[in-house]
Design a protein around this motif. Structure first.
Motif, short mmCIF file in Angstrom:
data_model
loop_
_atom_site.label_atom_id
_atom_site.label_comp_id
_atom_site.label_asym_id
_atom_site.label_seq_id
_atom_site.Cartn_x
_atom_site.Cartn_y
_atom_site.Cartn_z
N LEU A 66 -12.43 31.15 68.72
CA LEU A 66 -13.67 31.76 68.23
C LEU A 66 -14.82 31.44 69.18
CD1 LEU A 66 -13.37 30.99 64.41
CD2 LEU A 66 -13.17 33.23 65.51
N LEU A 69 -14.64 33.74 72.08
CA LEU A 69 -15.19 35.05 71.73
C LEU A 69 -16.71 35.04 71.82
CD1 LEU A 69 -14.94 37.93 70.61
CD2 LEU A 69 -14.85 36.95 68.31
N LEU A 70 -17.32 33.96 71.33
CA LEU A 70 -18.77 33.84 71.41
C LEU A 70 -19.25 33.82 72.85
CD1 LEU A 70 -21.35 33.41 69.67
CD2 LEU A 70 -21.00 30.95 69.97
N MET A 114 -22.28 41.48 66.76
CA MET A 114 -21.01 40.77 66.92
C MET A 114 -21.21 39.27 67.01
SD MET A 114 -19.04 43.20 69.69
CE MET A 114 -18.91 44.98 69.44
N GLU A 115 -22.27 38.85 67.71
CA GLU A 115 -22.54 37.42 67.83
C GLU A 115 -22.88 36.82 66.47
OE1 GLU A 115 -25.26 34.40 70.56
OE2 GLU A 115 -24.77 36.43 71.22
N CYS A 117 -21.94 37.95 63.58
CA CYS A 117 -20.71 37.97 62.78
C CYS A 117 -19.77 36.84 63.20
CB CYS A 117 -20.03 39.32 62.93
SG CYS A 117 -18.70 39.63 61.76
N THR A 118 -19.73 36.54 64.50
CA THR A 118 -18.90 35.44 64.99
C THR A 118 -19.39 34.10 64.46
OG1 THR A 118 -18.42 36.68 67.02
CG2 THR A 118 -17.98 34.31 67.06
N ILE A 121 -18.10 33.75 60.95
CA ILE A 121 -16.69 33.37 60.87
C ILE A 121 -16.50 31.91 61.27
CG2 ILE A 121 -14.41 33.81 61.86
CD1 ILE A 121 -15.32 36.76 62.11
N MET A 122 -17.28 31.44 62.23
CA MET A 122 -17.20 30.03 62.62
C MET A 122 -17.69 29.13 61.50
SD MET A 122 -18.48 30.40 66.59
CE MET A 122 -18.23 28.71 67.07
N ALA A 149 -11.44 38.76 65.01
CA ALA A 149 -11.99 39.37 66.23
C ALA A 149 -12.01 40.89 66.12
CB ALA A 149 -11.17 38.94 67.44
N VAL A 152 -14.88 41.74 63.81
CA VAL A 152 -16.16 41.57 64.50
C VAL A 152 -16.46 42.76 65.41
CG1 VAL A 152 -17.36 40.21 66.26
CG2 VAL A 152 -16.18 39.06 64.41
N ASP A 214 -24.84 38.41 57.23
CA ASP A 214 -24.22 37.31 57.97
C ASP A 214 -24.96 36.00 57.71
OD1 ASP A 214 -22.41 39.05 59.02
OD2 ASP A 214 -23.39 39.25 60.95
#
Length: 315
Positions: A66, A69-70, A114-115, A117-118, A121-122, A149, A152, A214
């Motif tokens: 994760l 991804l960030l 997306m950031e 949302c990441t 999730i984190m 992912a 996201v 979020d």
């Protein structure tokens, strides 16, 4: 204003001009150096983090995937905005093609979502790790990361695609000078002689729906984490648990704070210099990107050890 050429869209506009602090040449000079350093720091730190996670087998875990991804999102956001701003500062190359402008608008809106949302999730990852540690290996799996992912990318890519499409269908009536350093949705739309109520409404509703939901889920997760941590009786358990998710919360808080400051200055634009929200908008695409890998690298022992091992191998 440059002459308008036909053939690129229904308004005959083939390019825009970005008025990036053109009324303050001294500000451009002063900003160019720290902005360049922040850009290089963001690119280098995120690249090192990605390489470390890729090559260090002990970091092949969902939480670090994760984080990768960030880092990828941060790199794309920086490359989308900062090089163009620096080119304007250094060479006064303010023109940007119609298509490139809309592409930049789309990437900025979708990748910021997306950031956010990441981060959500984190936060969920940390919630499961601390509140349900025994179930963590069965809930947070590699398959979970893949599905997360995809969610996201798909959620934000699909929802934000409407903004550039609507902007591309507007008639601009000869005006092509954007009073901004970037192709923000409303900075472009306000050049149109059409009614842009839908653009404004979509920006507001979409932005607050994505980022707002979020943030609510993020702070809900950390509230539950804090409540669970305070119930821990084992010696040192509270400090260890808080340290584990502390870096996450610091970055999320900074991401949220700078976004809130930008919104407030934009609302109170009559009381502040018009350059302030423009500057904050630019910095919001580079400061979090520079801080994310540094904070994780400093506060996460596994990543710190991974980087040290790679450096020793390099020597």
């Amino acid at each position: 204003m440059t002459p308008l050429r036909s053939g690129s869209n229904s308004s005959g506009i083939s390019e825009f001009l970005l008025n990036c602090f053109v009324r303050s040449p001294s500000l451009q000079r002063w900003l160019s150096l720290p902005l360049s350093l922040l850009f290089l720091l963001a690119m280098g730190a995120n690249a090192i983090l990605l390489i470390t996670i890729r090559l260090e087998a002990s970091l092949h875990q969902p939480m670090y995937y994760l984080l990768s991804l960030l880092s990828l999102l941060d790199i794309v956001l920086c490359l989308t905005v900062i090089p163009k701003v620096l080119v304007i500062f250094w060479f006064d190359l303010r023109s940007i093609s119609f298509v490139a402008c809309l592409l930049q608008m789309y990437i900025m809106n979708s990748f910021l979502g997306m950031e956010s949302c990441t981060f959500m999730i984190m936060a969920y990852d940390r919630y499961v790790a601390i509140c349900h540690p025994l179930r963590y290996p069965t809930i947070i799996t590699d398959q979970f990361v893949i599905k997360a992912a995809i969610f996201v990318l798909a959620r934000n890519a699909i929802i934000t695609v409407c903004l550039p499409i609507l902007s591309s269908r507007l008639h601009y009536c000869g005006r092509n000078v954007i009073e901004n350093c970037i192709c923000a949705n409303m900075s472009v739309s306000r050049l149109s002689c059409d009614d842009v109520t839908i653009n404004r409404l979509l920006q507001f509703v979409g932005g607050w729906t994505l980022l707002g939901s979020d943030l609510i889920l993020i702070f809900l997760s950390y509230t539950l984490i804090l409540r669970a941590v305070l119930r821990l009786k084992a010696e040192g358990a509270v400090a260890k648990a808080l340290s584990t998710c502390g870096s996450h919360f610091i970055l999320i808080l900074f991401f949220s704070t700078i976004l809130l400051v930008f919104v407030l200055t934009h609302v109170a634009k009559k009381k502040v210099s018009p350059d302030v929200p423009i500057l904050l908008n630019v910095l919001h695409h580079v400061i979090p990107a520079a801080l994310n890998p540094i904070v994780y690298g400093v506060r996460t022992q596994e990543i710190k050890h991974g980087i040290q091992k790679l450096l020793k191998k390099g020597w």
